[in-house]
Design an enzyme around this catalytic site. Structure first.
Site, mmCIF file in Angstrom:
data_model
loop_
_atom_site.group_PDB
_atom_site.id
_atom_site.type_symbol
_atom_site.label_atom_id
_atom_site.label_comp_id
_atom_site.label_asym_id
_atom_site.label_seq_id
_atom_site.Cartn_x
_atom_site.Cartn_y
_atom_site.Cartn_z
ATOM 1 N N CYS A 17 67.487 -10.338 -49.931
ATOM 2 C CA CYS A 17 66.804 -10.580 -48.647
ATOM 3 C C CYS A 17 67.492 -11.657 -47.826
ATOM 4 C CB CYS A 17 65.350 -10.956 -48.887
ATOM 5 S SG CYS A 17 65.164 -12.606 -49.588
ATOM 6 N N CYS A 67 69.807 -15.404 -51.911
ATOM 7 C CA CYS A 67 69.308 -14.170 -52.523
ATOM 8 C C CYS A 67 70.005 -13.011 -51.831
ATOM 9 C CB CYS A 67 67.800 -14.066 -52.337
ATOM 10 S SG CYS A 67 67.152 -12.474 -52.894
ATOM 11 N N CYS A 73 71.477 -25.952 -57.668
ATOM 12 C CA CYS A 73 70.503 -26.916 -57.163
ATOM 13 C C CYS A 73 69.654 -26.171 -56.124
ATOM 14 C CB CYS A 73 71.285 -28.074 -56.555
ATOM 15 S SG CYS A 73 70.285 -29.379 -55.905
ATOM 16 N N ASP A 131 79.222 -29.598 -61.346
ATOM 17 C CA ASP A 131 78.998 -30.778 -62.188
ATOM 18 C C ASP A 131 77.826 -30.565 -63.154
ATOM 19 O OD1 ASP A 131 76.848 -30.827 -60.500
ATOM 20 O OD2 ASP A 131 77.322 -32.736 -59.559
ATOM 21 N N HIS A 191 68.106 -18.305 -48.022
ATOM 22 C CA HIS A 191 68.841 -19.480 -48.477
ATOM 23 C C HIS A 191 68.057 -20.102 -49.630
ATOM 24 C CE1 HIS A 191 71.030 -23.290 -48.372
ATOM 25 N NE2 HIS A 191 69.852 -23.880 -48.436
ATOM 26 N N CYS A 239 68.422 -34.821 -60.061
ATOM 27 C CA CYS A 239 68.824 -34.842 -58.652
ATOM 28 C C CYS A 239 67.650 -34.647 -57.702
ATOM 29 C CB CYS A 239 69.920 -33.817 -58.377
ATOM 30 S SG CYS A 239 69.349 -32.106 -58.367
ATOM 31 N N ARG A 242 75.893 -26.396 -61.637
ATOM 32 C CA ARG A 242 74.532 -26.852 -61.349
ATOM 33 C C ARG A 242 74.025 -26.115 -60.111
ATOM 34 N NH1 ARG A 242 72.824 -31.324 -57.920
ATOM 35 N NH2 ARG A 242 75.004 -31.959 -57.808
ATOM 36 N N CYS A 276 62.385 -14.982 -56.216
ATOM 37 C CA CYS A 276 62.602 -15.289 -54.798
ATOM 38 C C CYS A 276 61.253 -15.322 -54.092
ATOM 39 C CB CYS A 276 63.506 -14.225 -54.194
ATOM 40 S SG CYS A 276 63.788 -14.440 -52.432
ATOM 41 N N CYS A 333 61.273 -12.175 -51.459
ATOM 42 C CA CYS A 333 61.283 -10.751 -51.812
ATOM 43 C C CYS A 333 60.889 -10.492 -53.259
ATOM 44 C CB CYS A 333 62.659 -10.145 -51.537
ATOM 45 S SG CYS A 333 63.915 -10.657 -52.725
HETATM 46 ZN ZN ZN Z 1 65.030 -12.596 -51.935
#
Ligand code: ZN
Length: 135
Positions: free
Chosen positions: A103, A100, A123, A113, A106, A69, A121, A51, A54
């Site tokens: 913390c 996550c 992504c 798929d 996003h 993709c 997946r 991450c 964090c």
């Molecule tokens: Zn984190």
């Protein structure tokens, strides 16, 4: 899953200071980097993805696959990764957001798929990840 006691909370100003503008936009404001612009979508290094906020270990290169993709894609999170999934009804779609759990960053979305063995997946935005190569 991580236990609640190691949850990391910082103020918006602290995150803004710690992160690059791109990472801040994606992880704290649930943004999305433009497809094919991230540093990891076509990256084949062997190691762990942490991450960016964090440092929690989230994904490993063994589970990365070439989805085409434009974002780094994994068929499953690392063992014991603190991953939280939430229904996201934004942009007129119902998707599953991946965060996550430690913390609340996003990270991206998970779609049904992907390849076997999971059919999933994950992504993930490159700017939400910090790659650490294996020695
Ligand atoms: Zn984190």
């Amino acid at each position: 899953m991580s236990d609640e006691t190691d949850k990391i909370e910082k103020t918006d100003a602290q995150w803004r200071e710690q992160l690059t503008p791109e990472s801040y936009q994606v992880t704290r404001l649930a943004g999305t980097e433009r497809a094919f612009t991230g540093q990891y979508h076509n990256f084949k290094g062997i190691g762990d993805y942490h991450c960016i906020c964090c440092g929690a270990p989230l994904f490993v290169s063994d589970n990365k696959f070439d989805s085409g993709c434009g974002w780094p894609s994994f068929y499953q999170p690392a063992a014991d990764a603190p991953i939280d999934e939430h229904v996201d009804r934004g942009h007129g779609m119902i998707r599953t957001e991946v965060r996550c759990a430690r913390c609340d960053a996003h990270l991206g979305h998970v779609f049904p798929d992907g390849p076997q063995p999971t059919g999933l997946r994950y992504c993930i935005n490159s700017v939400a990840l910090d790659f650490k190569p294996h020695e």
